[in-house]
Structures are given as C-alpha cells and as structure tokens.
Design a protein around this motif. Structure first.
Motif, PDB file in Angstrom:
ATOM      1  N   ARG A 197       5.750   3.513  -4.453  1.00 33.04           N
ATOM      2  CA  ARG A 197       4.850   2.528  -3.860  1.00 33.04           C
ATOM      3  C   ARG A 197       5.371   1.126  -4.131  1.00 33.04           C
ATOM      4  O   ARG A 197       5.823   0.830  -5.226  1.00 33.04           O
ATOM      5  CB  ARG A 197       3.438   2.684  -4.440  1.00 33.04           C
ATOM      6  N   GLU A 223       1.479   1.312  -8.905  1.00 33.67           N
ATOM      7  CA  GLU A 223       2.141   2.339  -8.090  1.00 33.67           C
ATOM      8  C   GLU A 223       1.280   3.594  -8.010  1.00 33.67           C
ATOM      9  O   GLU A 223       0.742   4.036  -8.990  1.00 33.67           O
ATOM     10  CB  GLU A 223       3.507   2.693  -8.706  1.00 33.67           C
ATOM     11  N   ARG A 238       0.827  -1.206   0.000  1.00 30.42           N
ATOM     12  CA  ARG A 238       0.000   0.000   0.000  1.00 30.42           C
ATOM     13  C   ARG A 238       0.866   1.263   0.000  1.00 30.42           C
ATOM     14  O   ARG A 238       0.468   2.302  -0.514  1.00 30.42           O
ATOM     15  CB  ARG A 238      -0.931   0.015   1.206  1.00 30.42           C
ATOM     16  N   GLY A 239       2.062   1.177   0.596  1.00 30.66           N
ATOM     17  CA  GLY A 239       2.969   2.310   0.638  1.00 30.66           C
ATOM     18  C   GLY A 239       4.336   1.901   0.136  1.00 30.66           C
ATOM     19  O   GLY A 239       4.487   0.917  -0.583  1.00 30.66           O
ATOM     20  N   ARG A 267      -2.682   5.372  -5.679  1.00 29.51           N
ATOM     21  CA  ARG A 267      -3.425   5.830  -4.505  1.00 29.51           C
ATOM     22  C   ARG A 267      -4.664   6.622  -4.894  1.00 29.51           C
ATOM     23  O   ARG A 267      -5.716   6.500  -4.260  1.00 29.51           O
ATOM     24  CB  ARG A 267      -2.509   6.676  -3.617  1.00 29.51           C
TER      25      ARG A 267
END
Length: 289
Positions: free
Chosen positions: A55, A289, A26-27, A242
């Motif tokens: 990401r 990403e 997620r990150g 995101r």
C-alpha cells in the motif's frame, strides 16, 4: 505511509543512483523513472516493490552516470552540411567576417559526444548491481515506514482508548433504563394536561415499548467486538491498513445507529463524541499500510 530511501553503486564504466519515495495512498501505485536504455529492468523492479510493499504511492528514480573519459566525439555530418549550405547561401548578402572552424564546431548539433560503449559483460554487471541497489533501498524504505508505523500505532491506541471510554459512558448512562424512560413518560403526560389520567399499567407498557426501541445493547456489543478486533490487528502487525479501514467504517455505522436510537440529549452527545473519535481513527488509518 511515507518514507524515503537511497542507494548508490558502481561497476567498471558506470555508476548509478536509486531513490525511492513513498507517500500515502489507498492502494499500491508504482511509478518508475528509469534511465534511458534500462526499460528492461522495469518488470523486475515492479515485482520487487510488490513483494515488499502492499500500500502506498511509490516513486522510484534511477539515474546512470557512465564513465565519459573514454567517450567519442563525432561530427554530425548532416548538421554540418546544413550549416555550410546556409553559410554559402548567405555569402555576399551580409557583410561579415568568414566563420572560424571553432565557431562552426561550436554550433549546437554539429559535434556529438557519445559515451564509450560498455561490453555485454559490463552491462550485465551494471543491471545486476542496479537490482541489488533497488533491493537494498526497498529494505531501507520498509524500515523507515515501519518506524513511522510504530508512531502511528501509538496514536491509534489513543483513539481506541477514547472510543472504549465513550462506550463505557454510554453503557452506564441512566437514560437507558426502563425506570428512567417511565419517569420521563409520566412527566410528558403530566405536561400535556393535568386532567389526563392514564393507568399505571398502560404507562408501564408504553415505557417498555420505548425502552425496546431505544435499546442500544446490540450496538454497544458490536462496538466492543470491533475494539477487540482493532487491538488484535495492531498487535499482530503487518499490512493491516485496509482491515482497520473496514473496521473504522463498522465503528461509524454502529455509532450512527446509537445516535438514532438515543432517547436522551446526554446519550446523543456521547454518540457524537464517539463519531468524532472514530473519524480521527479513520484519518490515521489512511496513513498505514
């Protein structure tokens, strides 16, 4: 996004291998495994990764092979003294032949092999070559991730097309019209009792009220706007994972409201199909990403 890249290099006295792997996250999570003595490069390598990747779970392994041809073999005096002391203590207690020199030197820890020290200039050259190798590996990794991103983009566009088709089905469904609601209301009143008489004007008012409560115009407009935004993000490229994830959440929120407002089984079914397509979209978004 997943990917793998490898870079190798060498300077006088040593060679290195750099391997970088990427999996979904997620990150941005960076894990470095550097060869002993090269911890000073950690900060610079992390900065390089952060500039090129935003990401993913990144693992970077660095291994070094020094030229051992000119290395030194040293006797560990402390280990040797310990061995000789034990031998002296055991003399006469055990019937055994005296140990030979090669046997003693073959014991673990008695002999140590050390690589020939590199000059300061050679160490600097090796560090520079390692940073260049890491940079090249990152370029290759980003290329591999971009190629995978292109394949995922095609899947995302398929899911968006499904969502667009389902929005169109909901838009055109006859159950949304006031006339359809009025007809159902008349039938429901008739099913309750044949002798109940409700003025046509009152039925029209109730039908209008029900139509207002069941109006999904706003949800359909928002879904269409989210579709436009998603297409623009995919077309624009870059690190859009995101933002697409956020859009998928907004898609789902509108689909839930559409289902709760639905006044017909067929319209509810369309809403459920819409939710399924949105879930599939969001699953794929987690991979980019």
């Amino acid at each position: 996004m997943t990917g793998y890249a490898r870079a190798t290099g060498a300077v006088s006295g040593a060679a290195f291998t750099c391997e970088i792997k990427s999996v979904n996250s997620r990150g941005l999570d960076v894990r470095l495994r550097l060869a002993p003595g090269f911890d000073a490069l950690e900060s610079e390598i992390r900065q390089l990764i952060g500039k090129m990747i935003s990401r993913g779970s990144i693992t970077c392994n660095l291994s070094i092979e020094r030229d051992g041809a000119g290395g030194h073999v040293l006797v560990n005096e402390q280990a040797l003294a310990t061995v000789l002391a034990v031998m002296s203590e055991m003399t006469g207690k055990i019937a055994a032949s005296p140990p030979t020199l090669d046997g003693i030197l073959g014991l673990k820890g008695v002999l140590e092999q050390r690589d020939k020290p590199m000059t300061a200039a050679a160490e600097t050259a090796l560090s520079t070559a390692i940073i260049e190798g890491v940079s090249q590996a990152l370029v290759d990794l980003v290329l591999a991730r971009r190629q995978e991103g292109g394949r995922i983009a095609a899947v995302l566009l398929e899911r968006l097309q499904e969502i667009e088709d389902q929005i169109a089905q909901a838009e055109a469904h006859p159950a949304r019209t006031r006339e359809a609601i009025l007809a159902r209301l008349r039938q429901q009143v008739a099913d309750l009792a044949d002798d109940i008489s409700i003025p046509e004007e009152r039925l029209a008012q109730e039908a209008l009220l029900l139509a207002t409560k069941a109006d999904i115009r706003e949800e359909l407009d928002r879904l269409t706007a989210h579709l436009t935004s998603a297409h623009q993000l995919i077309a624009g490229g870059g690190a859009v994972g995101r933002r697409l994830d956020f859009l998928a959440q907004e898609f789902n929120r509108e689909a839930n409201t559409l289902c709760s407002k639905s006044n017909a089984v067929e319209l509810t079914a369309i809403g459920l199909d819409l939710k399924a397509s949105i879930d599939q979209l969001r699953e794929q978004v987690q991979n980019i990403e």
